[in-house]
Write an enzyme that holds these catalytic residues in place. Sequence first.
Site, PDB file in Angstrom:
ATOM      1  N   SER A 124       6.649 -67.582 -54.785  1.00 61.16           N
ATOM      2  CA  SER A 124       7.953 -67.800 -55.411  1.00 61.16           C
ATOM      3  C   SER A 124       7.833 -68.797 -56.545  1.00 61.16           C
ATOM      4  O   SER A 124       6.966 -69.685 -56.530  1.00 61.16           O
ATOM      5  CB  SER A 124       8.899 -68.357 -54.344  1.00 61.16           C
ATOM      6  OG  SER A 124      10.056 -68.897 -54.924  1.00 61.16           O
ATOM      7  N   TYR A 147      11.037 -74.704 -47.226  1.00 63.79           N
ATOM      8  CA  TYR A 147      10.728 -73.325 -47.613  1.00 63.79           C
ATOM      9  C   TYR A 147       9.689 -73.304 -48.736  1.00 63.79           C
ATOM     10  O   TYR A 147       8.684 -72.591 -48.672  1.00 63.79           O
ATOM     11  CB  TYR A 147      12.006 -72.591 -48.062  1.00 63.79           C
ATOM     12  CG  TYR A 147      11.716 -71.303 -48.793  1.00 63.79           C
ATOM     13  CD1 TYR A 147      11.242 -70.185 -48.111  1.00 63.79           C
ATOM     14  CD2 TYR A 147      11.882 -71.202 -50.181  1.00 63.79           C
ATOM     15  CE1 TYR A 147      10.946 -69.005 -48.787  1.00 63.79           C
ATOM     16  CE2 TYR A 147      11.594 -70.031 -50.858  1.00 63.79           C
ATOM     17  CZ  TYR A 147      11.127 -68.935 -50.161  1.00 63.79           C
ATOM     18  OH  TYR A 147      10.827 -67.772 -50.833  1.00 63.79           O
ATOM     19  N   LYS A 151       5.483 -71.924 -49.100  1.00 58.21           N
ATOM     20  CA  LYS A 151       4.858 -71.066 -50.119  1.00 58.21           C
ATOM     21  C   LYS A 151       3.651 -71.778 -50.744  1.00 58.21           C
ATOM     22  O   LYS A 151       2.592 -71.172 -50.934  1.00 58.21           O
ATOM     23  CB  LYS A 151       5.879 -70.683 -51.199  1.00 58.21           C
ATOM     24  CG  LYS A 151       7.005 -69.788 -50.705  1.00 58.21           C
ATOM     25  CD  LYS A 151       6.500 -68.439 -50.217  1.00 58.21           C
ATOM     26  CE  LYS A 151       7.617 -67.538 -49.728  1.00 58.21           C
ATOM     27  NZ  LYS A 151       7.150 -66.348 -48.996  1.00 58.21           N
TER      28      LYS A 151
HETATM   29  P1  NAD Z   1      14.148 -60.435 -46.515  1.00 51.40           P
HETATM   30  O1  NAD Z   1      14.603 -61.450 -45.552  1.00 51.40           O
HETATM   31  O2  NAD Z   1      15.133 -59.390 -46.958  1.00 51.40           O
HETATM   32  O3  NAD Z   1      12.849 -59.669 -45.970  1.00 51.40           O
HETATM   33  C1  NAD Z   1      11.897 -60.306 -45.152  1.00 51.40           C
HETATM   34  C2  NAD Z   1      11.642 -59.402 -43.947  1.00 51.40           C
HETATM   35  O4  NAD Z   1      10.664 -60.017 -43.120  1.00 51.40           O
HETATM   36  C3  NAD Z   1      12.900 -59.180 -43.102  1.00 51.40           C
HETATM   37  O5  NAD Z   1      13.094 -57.786 -42.897  1.00 51.40           O
HETATM   38  C4  NAD Z   1      12.587 -59.915 -41.789  1.00 51.40           C
HETATM   39  O6  NAD Z   1      13.189 -59.278 -40.671  1.00 51.40           O
HETATM   40  C5  NAD Z   1      11.056 -59.866 -41.762  1.00 51.40           C
HETATM   41  N1  NAD Z   1      10.439 -60.955 -40.978  1.00 51.40           N
HETATM   42  C6  NAD Z   1      10.686 -62.288 -41.073  1.00 51.40           C
HETATM   43  N2  NAD Z   1       9.928 -62.961 -40.204  1.00 51.40           N
HETATM   44  C7  NAD Z   1       9.173 -62.040 -39.539  1.00 51.40           C
HETATM   45  C8  NAD Z   1       8.197 -62.125 -38.499  1.00 51.40           C
HETATM   46  N3  NAD Z   1       7.863 -63.292 -37.949  1.00 51.40           N
HETATM   47  N4  NAD Z   1       7.623 -60.982 -38.066  1.00 51.40           N
HETATM   48  C9  NAD Z   1       7.978 -59.772 -38.595  1.00 51.40           C
HETATM   49  N5  NAD Z   1       8.898 -59.645 -39.574  1.00 51.40           N
HETATM   50  C10 NAD Z   1       9.494 -60.757 -40.036  1.00 51.40           C
HETATM   51  O7  NAD Z   1      13.572 -61.214 -47.792  1.00 51.40           O
HETATM   52  P2  NAD Z   1      13.171 -60.670 -49.226  1.00 51.40           P
HETATM   53  O8  NAD Z   1      14.189 -61.144 -50.199  1.00 51.40           O
HETATM   54  O9  NAD Z   1      12.835 -59.234 -49.178  1.00 51.40           O
HETATM   55  O10 NAD Z   1      11.869 -61.552 -49.489  1.00 51.40           O
HETATM   56  C11 NAD Z   1      10.573 -61.070 -49.153  1.00 51.40           C
HETATM   57  C12 NAD Z   1       9.556 -62.157 -49.423  1.00 51.40           C
HETATM   58  O11 NAD Z   1       9.671 -62.578 -50.777  1.00 51.40           O
HETATM   59  C13 NAD Z   1       9.747 -63.420 -48.570  1.00 51.40           C
HETATM   60  O12 NAD Z   1       8.478 -63.907 -48.211  1.00 51.40           O
HETATM   61  C14 NAD Z   1      10.430 -64.371 -49.524  1.00 51.40           C
HETATM   62  O13 NAD Z   1      10.158 -65.718 -49.197  1.00 51.40           O
HETATM   63  C15 NAD Z   1       9.818 -63.980 -50.851  1.00 51.40           C
HETATM   64  N6  NAD Z   1      10.660 -64.330 -51.999  1.00 51.40           N
HETATM   65  C16 NAD Z   1      11.944 -63.873 -52.047  1.00 51.40           C
HETATM   66  C17 NAD Z   1      12.758 -64.239 -53.117  1.00 51.40           C
HETATM   67  C18 NAD Z   1      14.198 -63.785 -53.174  1.00 51.40           C
HETATM   68  O14 NAD Z   1      14.976 -64.405 -53.906  1.00 51.40           O
HETATM   69  N7  NAD Z   1      14.622 -62.738 -52.471  1.00 51.40           N
HETATM   70  C19 NAD Z   1      12.254 -65.043 -54.147  1.00 51.40           C
HETATM   71  C20 NAD Z   1      10.919 -65.454 -54.075  1.00 51.40           C
HETATM   72  C21 NAD Z   1      10.122 -65.100 -52.996  1.00 51.40           C
HETATM   73  N1  UFG Z   2      25.023 -70.305 -57.943  1.00 50.20           N
HETATM   74  C1  UFG Z   2      26.388 -70.522 -58.066  1.00 50.20           C
HETATM   75  N2  UFG Z   2      27.190 -70.100 -57.046  1.00 50.20           N
HETATM   76  C2  UFG Z   2      26.728 -69.486 -55.929  1.00 50.20           C
HETATM   77  C3  UFG Z   2      25.316 -69.260 -55.817  1.00 50.20           C
HETATM   78  C4  UFG Z   2      24.502 -69.706 -56.850  1.00 50.20           C
HETATM   79  O1  UFG Z   2      26.858 -71.091 -59.050  1.00 50.20           O
HETATM   80  O2  UFG Z   2      27.510 -69.137 -55.033  1.00 50.20           O
HETATM   81  C5  UFG Z   2      24.145 -70.727 -59.062  1.00 50.20           C
HETATM   82  C6  UFG Z   2      23.079 -71.728 -58.680  1.00 50.20           C
HETATM   83  O3  UFG Z   2      23.579 -73.037 -58.784  1.00 50.20           O
HETATM   84  C7  UFG Z   2      21.970 -71.402 -59.675  1.00 50.20           C
HETATM   85  C8  UFG Z   2      22.112 -69.886 -59.902  1.00 50.20           C
HETATM   86  O4  UFG Z   2      23.437 -69.580 -59.492  1.00 50.20           O
HETATM   87  O5  UFG Z   2      22.218 -72.053 -60.900  1.00 50.20           O
HETATM   88  C9  UFG Z   2      21.118 -69.072 -59.090  1.00 50.20           C
HETATM   89  O6  UFG Z   2      21.214 -69.459 -57.723  1.00 50.20           O
HETATM   90  P1  UFG Z   2      20.509 -68.595 -56.565  1.00 50.20           P
HETATM   91  O7  UFG Z   2      20.844 -69.263 -55.280  1.00 50.20           O
HETATM   92  O8  UFG Z   2      20.869 -67.164 -56.720  1.00 50.20           O
HETATM   93  O9  UFG Z   2      18.960 -68.708 -56.911  1.00 50.20           O
HETATM   94  P2  UFG Z   2      18.021 -69.997 -56.978  1.00 50.20           P
HETATM   95  O10 UFG Z   2      17.338 -69.942 -58.301  1.00 50.20           O
HETATM   96  O11 UFG Z   2      18.722 -71.239 -56.644  1.00 50.20           O
HETATM   97  O12 UFG Z   2      17.027 -69.712 -55.768  1.00 50.20           O
HETATM   98  C10 UFG Z   2      16.008 -68.767 -55.901  1.00 50.20           C
HETATM   99  C11 UFG Z   2      15.586 -68.213 -54.527  1.00 50.20           C
HETATM  100  C12 UFG Z   2      14.897 -69.298 -53.728  1.00 50.20           C
HETATM  101  C13 UFG Z   2      13.805 -69.981 -54.531  1.00 50.20           C
HETATM  102  C14 UFG Z   2      14.412 -70.516 -55.815  1.00 50.20           C
HETATM  103  C15 UFG Z   2      13.435 -71.283 -56.666  1.00 50.20           C
HETATM  104  O13 UFG Z   2      16.708 -67.758 -53.805  1.00 50.20           O
HETATM  105  O14 UFG Z   2      14.279 -68.682 -52.616  1.00 50.20           O
HETATM  106  O15 UFG Z   2      14.923 -69.397 -56.543  1.00 50.20           O
HETATM  107  O16 UFG Z   2      12.591 -70.468 -57.370  1.00 50.20           O
HETATM  108  F1  UFG Z   2      13.293 -71.020 -53.826  1.00 50.20           F
END
Ligand code: NAD
Ligand code: UFG
Length: 337
Positions: A124, A147, A151
Amino acid sequence: MRVLVSGGAGYIGSHTVVQLVAAGHQVVIVDNFANSKPSVVNRLEALTGEHLPVHAFDLRDRDKTEHLFTQEHIDAVIHFAGLKAVGESVELPLEYYENNLGTTFSLVRAMQRHGVDKLVFSSSATVYGLDQEAATEDRPTSATNPYGWTKVMQEQILRDIAVANPSMRFALLRYFNPVGAHASGTIGEDPQGIPNNLVPYIAQVAVGRREYLSVYGDDYPTRDGTGERDYIHVDDLAAGHLAALTRLTTMDEPVGVWNLGTGQSTSVLEMLHAFERAVGHELPHRIVDRRVGDVAVSYADPGKANAELGWRASRTVDDMCVDTWRWQQANPHGFPD
Ligand code: NAD
Ligand code: UFG
């Protein structure tokens, strides 16, 4: 390849599964449905026209993971499984460290025992800590919450394993802000409870599940005072995983690190207005205090991924909103139970 997708029922995993099958790969899913529903898999089977083997267990269980690798031939792993809510990780650090590190330990152990040498890992932009403007991959990593540390630590653990096992090939993919949904409107992001992230929250305001958007601060040093992020369409992000998988088959060095972002930043108000265009009317919002821990600006320098993976994000912020809205309208309460 026969690809094991951990967390394949989740948001990014599910979109990646669709593209893997379309590209001719075979997919095996492992997910404990901690943050997803089994009905996602029915939607994936309908979309791909394939039966998808699913193993429903907690990946921290080493015996079950070992059994999976004994049962299924696997060529490569894409490891999405993990917990991802920043605020929750501050409340439940032990759960985050145990789950995110434990799933990786268990998977990599089984890979080593079964001679599987290719892993694509979900990292991330959070690993850039407070320094997320025009981030390049050589920047030092750090974190501001548990979190984020999971990572940073998992990246380091994989690097150390690669030093000891130089035949392994790891892709560390640093995602910026994934949003949007598959163009069919049948799969998308389905947050449990109150959404933490901006676009799912706006989508729930649009569909009538939430009254108004709280904009967290309008006094940042940005174009309009609201936070700026690098939003990337989930299908562009999914495509980045296929590109990384291909790269792993020809890479000389054991570890590759790539930012997956667009290189463009969009403010909270710009995103709100793009969503209003998709919906066709204004959406209520209120300016409230800043959210603790937020950076003002985060966006990628995606140049390394563009050059080395031959990959580039192509979908616009308007595409992201139109696709999210299609999914949210068709599934106002997310996936069925
Ligand atoms: P998500 O929660 O939708 O998907 C993760 C999946 O992993 C879920 O289906 C959950 O049930 C499964 N899971 C969690 N723990 C488990 C375990 N112990 N055993 C088996 N399955 C398990 O999340 P996502 O948004 O699809 O994110 C996927 C990956 O990308 C994560 O590692 C997350 O940290 C990373 N990531 C997500 C974002 C974002 O904003 N969505 C940003 C950066 C990184
Ligand atoms: N925001 C609002 N209102 C809301 C939600 C978010 O104003 O209800 C704003 C936040 O303050 C930020 C922007 O919208 O300025 C984006 O916020 P998000 O929560 O959608 O995303 P972030 O960038 O804060 O977080 C994401 C991932 C995290 C990761 C982080 C850092 O969700 O997992 O990027 O890379 F850690």
